[in-house]
Structure formats: C-alpha cells, structure tokens
Design a protein around this motif. Structure first.
Motif, PDB file in Angstrom:
ATOM      1  N   UNK A   7    -101.920 -51.450   1.727  1.00  0.00           N
ATOM      2  CA  UNK A   7    -102.644 -52.794   1.831  1.00  0.00           C
ATOM      3  C   UNK A   7    -103.050 -52.894   0.309  1.00  0.00           C
ATOM      4  N   UNK A   8    -104.272 -52.357   0.206  1.00  0.00           N
ATOM      5  CA  UNK A   8    -104.835 -51.837  -0.593  1.00  0.00           C
ATOM      6  C   UNK A   8    -103.693 -51.553  -1.700  1.00  0.00           C
ATOM      7  N   UNK A   9    -103.436 -49.849  -0.990  1.00  0.00           N
ATOM      8  CA  UNK A   9    -102.940 -49.543  -1.906  1.00  0.00           C
ATOM      9  C   UNK A   9    -101.634 -50.410  -2.635  1.00  0.00           C
ATOM     10  N   UNK A  10    -100.669 -51.078  -1.667  1.00  0.00           N
ATOM     11  CA  UNK A  10    -100.144 -52.018  -2.383  1.00  0.00           C
ATOM     12  C   UNK A  10    -100.378 -53.042  -3.685  1.00  0.00           C
ATOM     13  N   UNK A  11    -101.791 -53.844  -3.514  1.00  0.00           N
ATOM     14  CA  UNK A  11    -101.965 -54.112  -4.280  1.00  0.00           C
ATOM     15  C   UNK A  11    -102.388 -52.985  -5.939  1.00  0.00           C
ATOM     16  N   UNK A  12    -102.607 -52.086  -5.656  1.00  0.00           N
ATOM     17  CA  UNK A  12    -102.956 -51.325  -6.962  1.00  0.00           C
ATOM     18  C   UNK A  12    -102.030 -50.577  -7.564  1.00  0.00           C
ATOM     19  N   UNK A  13    -100.760 -50.724  -6.565  1.00  0.00           N
ATOM     20  CA  UNK A  13     -99.464 -50.599  -7.246  1.00  0.00           C
ATOM     21  C   UNK A  13     -98.624 -50.893  -7.985  1.00  0.00           C
ATOM     22  N   UNK A  14     -99.479 -52.569  -7.830  1.00  0.00           N
ATOM     23  CA  UNK A  14     -98.193 -53.649  -8.753  1.00  0.00           C
ATOM     24  C   UNK A  14     -98.577 -53.580 -10.122  1.00  0.00           C
ATOM     25  N   UNK A  15     -97.205 -53.989 -10.878  1.00  0.00           N
ATOM     26  CA  UNK A  15     -96.911 -53.412 -12.121  1.00  0.00           C
ATOM     27  C   UNK A  15     -97.836 -53.477 -13.037  1.00  0.00           C
ATOM     28  N   UNK A  16     -98.534 -55.061 -12.835  1.00  0.00           N
ATOM     29  CA  UNK A  16     -99.955 -55.241 -14.550  1.00  0.00           C
ATOM     30  C   UNK A  16    -100.762 -54.050 -14.162  1.00  0.00           C
ATOM     31  N   UNK A  17    -100.981 -54.020 -13.151  1.00  0.00           N
ATOM     32  CA  UNK A  17    -102.336 -52.190 -12.877  1.00  0.00           C
ATOM     33  C   UNK A  17    -101.668 -51.179 -12.911  1.00  0.00           C
ATOM     34  N   UNK A  18    -100.832 -50.777 -12.642  1.00  0.00           N
ATOM     35  CA  UNK A  18    -100.294 -49.300 -13.020  1.00  0.00           C
ATOM     36  C   UNK A  18    -100.037 -49.060 -14.323  1.00  0.00           C
ATOM     37  N   UNK A  19     -99.789 -50.329 -15.073  1.00  0.00           N
ATOM     38  CA  UNK A  19     -99.434 -50.060 -16.682  1.00  0.00           C
ATOM     39  C   UNK A  19    -101.084 -50.198 -16.691  1.00  0.00           C
ATOM     40  N   UNK A  20    -101.777 -50.723 -16.631  1.00  0.00           N
ATOM     41  CA  UNK A  20    -103.211 -50.165 -17.268  1.00  0.00           C
ATOM     42  C   UNK A  20    -103.656 -49.057 -16.544  1.00  0.00           C
ATOM     43  N   UNK A  21    -103.428 -48.514 -15.492  1.00  0.00           N
ATOM     44  CA  UNK A  21    -103.717 -47.578 -15.265  1.00  0.00           C
ATOM     45  C   UNK A  21    -103.078 -46.481 -15.714  1.00  0.00           C
ATOM     46  N   UNK A  22    -101.800 -46.989 -16.987  1.00  0.00           N
ATOM     47  CA  UNK A  22    -101.331 -45.989 -17.096  1.00  0.00           C
ATOM     48  C   UNK A  22    -101.442 -45.486 -18.504  1.00  0.00           C
ATOM     49  N   UNK A  23    -102.165 -46.791 -18.853  1.00  0.00           N
ATOM     50  CA  UNK A  23    -102.360 -45.835 -20.800  1.00  0.00           C
ATOM     51  C   UNK A  23    -104.399 -46.160 -20.819  1.00  0.00           C
ATOM     52  N   UNK A  24    -105.136 -45.850 -19.530  1.00  0.00           N
ATOM     53  CA  UNK A  24    -106.207 -46.102 -19.414  1.00  0.00           C
ATOM     54  C   UNK A  24    -106.880 -45.280 -20.398  1.00  0.00           C
ATOM     55  N   UNK A  25    -106.898 -43.580 -20.221  1.00  0.00           N
ATOM     56  CA  UNK A  25    -106.915 -43.084 -21.450  1.00  0.00           C
ATOM     57  C   UNK A  25    -106.923 -43.375 -22.908  1.00  0.00           C
ATOM     58  N   UNK A  26    -106.452 -43.570 -22.717  1.00  0.00           N
ATOM     59  CA  UNK A  26    -106.090 -44.330 -24.896  1.00  0.00           C
ATOM     60  C   UNK A  26    -107.075 -46.034 -24.702  1.00  0.00           C
TER      61      UNK A  26
END
Length: 379
Positions: A283-302
């Motif tokens: 359930x936690x992974x399902x929340x964390x894989x929401x597209x908005x959170x995934x996008x924030x994670x994707x660009x987190x280094x920048x």
C-alpha cells in the motif's frame, strides 16, 4: 515485485527527502509559517517537524543510496553477483552521473553571484535572515575558490556557491567505495564492520559510511527482511513507529547536550527502518509510485542542486512581488514557499532532461568507447 517497481518507489522517497531539505532551508531563511510561540514550538517538535527536518533527510539520502546502488547485485541471493561488474566502468558511470550536472549548476551560480548585490532582500512582512542575505555577499569569490569548489571529490571547508554540495562530496566518495563494500559483505558482517571502522577512524572517511553500509545490508537481506515484515501488519507499524522516533531524534535532542554523531546515527537508523517499512508495504509503495511523487523523485538531484540558487536569487523577488497582494505573515510565507517550490521543480525538470540524462548518456558513451578500444586494439 519487479526491479522497476523497486526503483520507482525508492526514487519517490529520495524526492521526498529532497523536499525536506528544501523546506528546511526555506525555514532557516524565513522562519516557520506561524508567529505565535506555541505554534512554533509545535512545528519545531517531532513528529510535526518531519516535513522540514533536513538533517534527517540527509541521513535518508545516504542509507537510500547504499540500498539503491546495491540492490541489483543481490538479485540472486545473499551473495553479490559481480560476474559482469567492471570497476572502471562503474567509476566512470558514477562520476558522469554526479559531476557534470554539478559543474553546470556551479557555473550558473558563479554567473549569478556577480549579480548578488542586486537581490532585493527588502520584504518587510517576511524579511530574510543573515544566513541567506550574507551567504554570497559576505563571502568573496576568487578564481581559486571557484576551481576548488569544482573539485567535487575534495571540497573546501567554506563552500560559497552551493553550500549544500558537502553531501555530494560524501555521496561520490561512498559510492566509489561500493565495490569494496560488496566484497566485504560477501565475507560477512564482521569483515564489513572491521574495515569500515578502520576507514572512518584511520583513513578519515566520513562517518556517513555507516549509513551507506546499512543500506547495503538492507539490499543484501531485502527478501528476508521484507518477507518477515510483510507477514504481519502489526510488525510493519511497530517498525514505522520506532522509525519515526529515531528519524526525528534531532528535534528531540536539540535542547540536550548530545553529540552530533549520535544524532546522525539515530536518524540514520530511523531512515533504515522507514525504508524497511516502505519495502514491505504494498500500500505504501502504491502511494509512493503516484505519478507526481515519481516525477519529484526523478528530478530530485536537479532540485537539490538548484534550490539554493532559487532561494537566493528568485524567492526574494517572489516575496517582493507578493507582498502588496497577500495580507499577513502566514499568507506571504505560504505564497513564497509554494511559488519557490514550483519554480524549483519546474527548473529541475529542465535540469533532468538537459543535464542529467545527457550526463548519464555521456557516461555510457565513455565506457562503450573504452570497451571498444580494448576490444579492437592490437598489440
């Protein structure tokens, strides 16, 4: 559960940690959103400071890094699969992943530094404190200083342009030590603890090495740990409760005479437990894989690289524009914070596609060319 799914939710956790660091720096610069002393005490006390506890987020970065970089080597069991591992290719890939984007943002920072005197820190309702206003103005930048800050493997004690880069130096060094960590993990936990202790005490390696190695050990025992916690919901929630206590221990210890190393160790242990909770909860992974959170994670280094530039050069102007429109301290604080975050994330998308992806591709081209030369060179 696929490896792709692993990366997705772990990337989101990195993104949330980056947001905590950004929030902390905004809070340091402009204070907490409320002015009442009681309200500030609440927001400065665990667990209510969770969203801006940048110190704990740094611990999360290092534990998460050790886990993510190690996972692929333990796909087949407790022994790392190093069959196709190439040390030089790995080093080149890590350097290419971290260094070129950093150099690009550093160069941009150098250009903006020349305009630092024009930054309008003149908000009456929400004035910036000296930590932000004097960060550049009080520190002269020489060509030698600029060159030294470009050397990501060995940064100066006083980092002017990108003060958050101290963590990147540690991240790069620790990630380059990963192959040795994998070999020691193959021998056993005693070997890992012994040689890591020597590295920290005698060789001057950062104590954050312990955080990195905790992540490595989570990766090694990933199947067993997540299987055990996944069997019973109460186990997961107990782990989460303990995790929050340790992760936010910096807020609990801030008024006590506690050594900083103990605080870092405590938050690192909490970060490890949070990762275990997330890894064992679908359930936690399902929340964390929401597209908005995934996008924030994707660009987190920048986002991590550029956020101080925005707080220094853009946020003061945002507050300057908003002050005649928004009434009151809270409204201006929230408006400045939300618009700053939007600008940071928007520019981070640009940084991801025009800095990070080309840097990753550069690393692949370099390693492919090296392998081609090795294959086609005739002696």
């Amino acid at each position: 559960m696929t490896h792709k799914h692993h990366v997705a939710y772990l990337d989101s956790m990195r993104g949330l940690a980056a947001m905590a660091v950004i929030s902390e720096h905004y809070v340091i610069a402009y204070g907490l959103p409320c002015q009442a002393q009681r309200c500030q005490q609440i927001l400065d006390t665990p667990p209510f400071n969770f969203w801006w506890d940048g110190g704990a987020a740094v611990s999360m970065f290092f534990v998460l890094s050790g886990m993510v970089l190690s996972l692929k080597y333990f796909r087949s069991g407790l022994h790392p699969d190093l069959t196709h591992f190439n040390l030089l290719n790995y080093i080149l890939a890590r350097l290419s992943r971290l260094w070129p984007p950093y150099l690009a943002v550093l160069a941009l920072s150098g250009l903006l530094y020349l305009k630092a005197s024009d930054i309008p820190f003149d908000s009456i309702i929400l004035p910036a404190n000296a930590w932000l206003t004097e960060m550049w103005r009080a520190n002269p930048l020489t060509p030698q200083q600029m060159i030294s800050e470009a050397m990501l493997l060995k940064m100066p004690d006083n980092i002017i342009l990108l003060p958050q880069a101290w963590t990147l130096t540690i991240e790069l060094v620790l990630s380059l030590l990963l192959p040795l960590g994998l070999l020691l993990a193959e021998r056993g936990i005693v070997w890992l603890l012994f040689f890591s202790g020597l590295a920290v005490t005698l060789l001057g390696v950062s104590p954050f090495l312990w955080h990195f190695l905790i992540g490595l050990m989570i990766a090694k025992h990933y199947t067993a740990l997540t299987g055990y916690l996944g069997m019973k919901r109460w186990r997961r929630w107990l782990v989460l409760l303990i995790a929050i206590v340790f992760y936010t221990s910096g807020g609990l210890f801030q008024h006590l005479d506690i050594r900083e190393s103990i605080v870092w160790a405590s938050s690192g242990f909490g970060a490890a437990l949070i990762l275990l909770f997330a890894s064992s909860s679908e359930n936690t992974q399902a929340v964390l894989t929401h597209p908005i959170l995934r996008q924030i994670g994707r660009v987190s280094y920048s986002a991590y690289l550029i956020h101080m530039l925005i707080l220094l050069c853009v946020t003061p102007r945002i507050l300057h524009w908003l002050e005649p429109i928004l009434v009151g301290h809270l409204a201006l604080w929230l408006g400045g914070y939300l618009m700053s975050v939007i600008v940071i994330l928007g520019l981070s998308v640009i940084g991801y596609y025009f800095l990070e992806i080309p840097s990753i591709s550069l690393g692949r081209r370099i390693t492919n060319f090296k392998d081609w030369l090795k294959t086609n060179t005739v002696f």
